[in-house]
Design a protein around this motif. Sequence first.
Motif, short mmCIF file in Angstrom:
data_model
loop_
_atom_site.label_atom_id
_atom_site.label_comp_id
_atom_site.label_asym_id
_atom_site.label_seq_id
_atom_site.Cartn_x
_atom_site.Cartn_y
_atom_site.Cartn_z
N PHE A 1 -51.69 -26.07 10.36
CA PHE A 1 -51.44 -24.88 11.15
C PHE A 1 -52.33 -23.70 10.73
N SER A 2 -52.89 -23.76 9.55
CA SER A 2 -53.83 -22.72 9.14
C SER A 2 -55.20 -22.90 9.77
N THR A 3 -55.55 -24.14 10.11
CA THR A 3 -56.92 -24.43 10.57
C THR A 3 -57.00 -24.86 12.03
N ALA A 4 -55.87 -25.15 12.65
CA ALA A 4 -55.89 -25.69 14.02
C ALA A 4 -54.91 -24.93 14.90
N TRP A 5 -55.17 -23.63 15.06
CA TRP A 5 -54.31 -22.78 15.89
C TRP A 5 -55.11 -22.37 17.12
N GLN A 6 -54.84 -23.04 18.24
CA GLN A 6 -55.65 -22.85 19.45
C GLN A 6 -55.42 -21.46 20.04
N PRO A 7 -56.50 -20.76 20.46
CA PRO A 7 -56.32 -19.43 21.07
C PRO A 7 -55.49 -19.50 22.34
N LEU B 1 -49.73 -28.31 17.21
CA LEU B 1 -48.63 -29.27 17.26
C LEU B 1 -48.72 -30.21 16.07
N ALA B 2 -47.56 -30.51 15.46
CA ALA B 2 -47.47 -31.56 14.45
C ALA B 2 -46.30 -32.47 14.81
N PRO C 1 -56.32 -36.73 22.62
CA PRO C 1 -57.75 -36.47 22.37
C PRO C 1 -58.04 -35.77 21.05
N ASP C 2 -57.27 -34.74 20.68
CA ASP C 2 -57.55 -33.97 19.46
C ASP C 2 -56.41 -34.18 18.48
N ALA C 3 -56.37 -35.39 17.89
CA ALA C 3 -55.28 -35.73 16.99
C ALA C 3 -55.83 -36.30 15.68
N ARG C 4 -55.11 -36.02 14.59
CA ARG C 4 -55.47 -36.52 13.28
C ARG C 4 -54.24 -37.17 12.65
N LEU C 5 -54.49 -38.21 11.87
CA LEU C 5 -53.40 -39.00 11.28
C LEU C 5 -53.28 -38.71 9.79
N ALA C 6 -52.03 -38.54 9.33
CA ALA C 6 -51.75 -38.42 7.90
C ALA C 6 -50.61 -39.37 7.57
N VAL C 7 -50.85 -40.32 6.68
CA VAL C 7 -49.83 -41.28 6.24
C VAL C 7 -49.39 -40.88 4.83
N VAL D 1 -53.60 -29.95 22.95
CA VAL D 1 -53.46 -29.05 21.81
C VAL D 1 -53.82 -29.80 20.52
N PRO D 2 -54.41 -29.11 19.53
CA PRO D 2 -54.69 -29.79 18.25
C PRO D 2 -53.41 -30.35 17.65
N THR D 3 -53.45 -31.62 17.26
CA THR D 3 -52.22 -32.33 16.87
C THR D 3 -52.40 -33.05 15.55
N LEU D 4 -51.45 -32.84 14.64
CA LEU D 4 -51.35 -33.63 13.42
C LEU D 4 -50.25 -34.66 13.63
N VAL D 5 -50.55 -35.92 13.41
CA VAL D 5 -49.56 -37.00 13.48
C VAL D 5 -49.29 -37.45 12.05
#
Length: 431
Positions: free
Chosen positions: A255-261, A112-113, A225-231, A199-203
């Motif tokens: 999406f290349s590195t955080a694609w949950q099975p 998820l982004a 829980p599994d989120a990363r921030l990009a400004v 789900v792995p999340t980019l914010v």
Amino acid sequence: MSETPPNTLQYRFDGPEDAPVLILGPSLGTTWHMWDRQVPELAQQWRVLRFDLPGHGGAPAYPAGSVADLTARLLATLDALGVQRFGYTGCALGGAVGIELALRHPERLASLALIAASPRFGTADEFRQRGVIVRTNGLDPIARTSPDRWFTGGFAAAQPAITEWAVQMVRTTDPGCYIAACEALASFDVRHELARVGVPTLVLVGSEDQVTGPAEARTLVAGIPDARLAVVPGASHLVPVEQPAAVTDLLVTHFSTAWQPAFDSGTGQTAVPAAPARPVPAAAPAQPAPIAEIAPAAPPRPEGRPDLYDTGLKVRREVLGDAHVDRALAQADDFSEDFQELVTRYAWGEIWSRPGLDRRTRSCVTLTALVAGGHLEELAFHTRAALRNGLTPDEIKEVLLQAAVYCGVPAANSAFRVAQQVIREETTPQE
């Protein structure tokens, strides 16, 4: 391209047919073309699906009044295409759909982004007020001011063609669908559910976004829980358009590195454990609404009879607005709090919640009764409520003309004066 039944969304595919599916969700007032600069690179690795919101970009005008409804239509579209599992990125309202997917349908989501997103978009009053303006003036006032909300001043000045494209994109949206989308954002609030996003999340957020900016982004990161921030520096709300290369790079990396099975069909669990939840600072989560503290303990109810206070409070807020209800509850004291509870439970929970009349009709009846009783203060805020419930100024005028015949010209004269002032305040676009 697609032919679109009422329960699905208009969509298009780009990229290899055998690649994993990556979905791009648009912002309110935009079309799938907001992602044009991302697609060429994303489509090298993924089967990219873009969709339009109802009534946007020439899509059929079947209004969707909630994020849950939009999400259901997206899933129905994917089901018809045979797409079961996918990555998802969405901007603003499109981001709300992404959060809804993660909360209600986690088995479908691989990654998820969230771009320019928030667990709650402003206040319900702000979006319902926008609906009133559109219903009265059309979309032109919203279209003319969209570049100010979407882009930094330097970008808008340097890119007049893109600025004009943005204006025309809003101007050609179906007004009814735009209003319904405003209602969807007004009622969206998942502040207390973010910890369940697994789900792995980019914010991702633009540093200059004044609509849903870095503060809202950090709330998402603190709660998921599994989120990363990009400004992204030098970008405002519509960051995929303003800084396309930076957004594309961030999405490709995520999406290349955080694609949950996928979930195992036998156990219902993923093949690898979910990332451990990070401790959340005490001040980070959104605080409960003050109504929980104000509302007194409810008296025992007869067995089998539900307590309608919560239902009444919800309807009261939807019709009158948060600001009005918060003010009324805050002013209550030991002498008047029982009356406020009575009004909430009986008038709003028992009567306004009944299915026999829609809210437009109830507003017509209420306005007439208030004219007859000469209750001008109540008439003022119920005129605001009537606009929020979907009555146009012309329809309110007809109600007051009808009341003049049966309630008397002097009463209607006073009512017209009050309603005219309220309508002027509520329907004048803010420059």
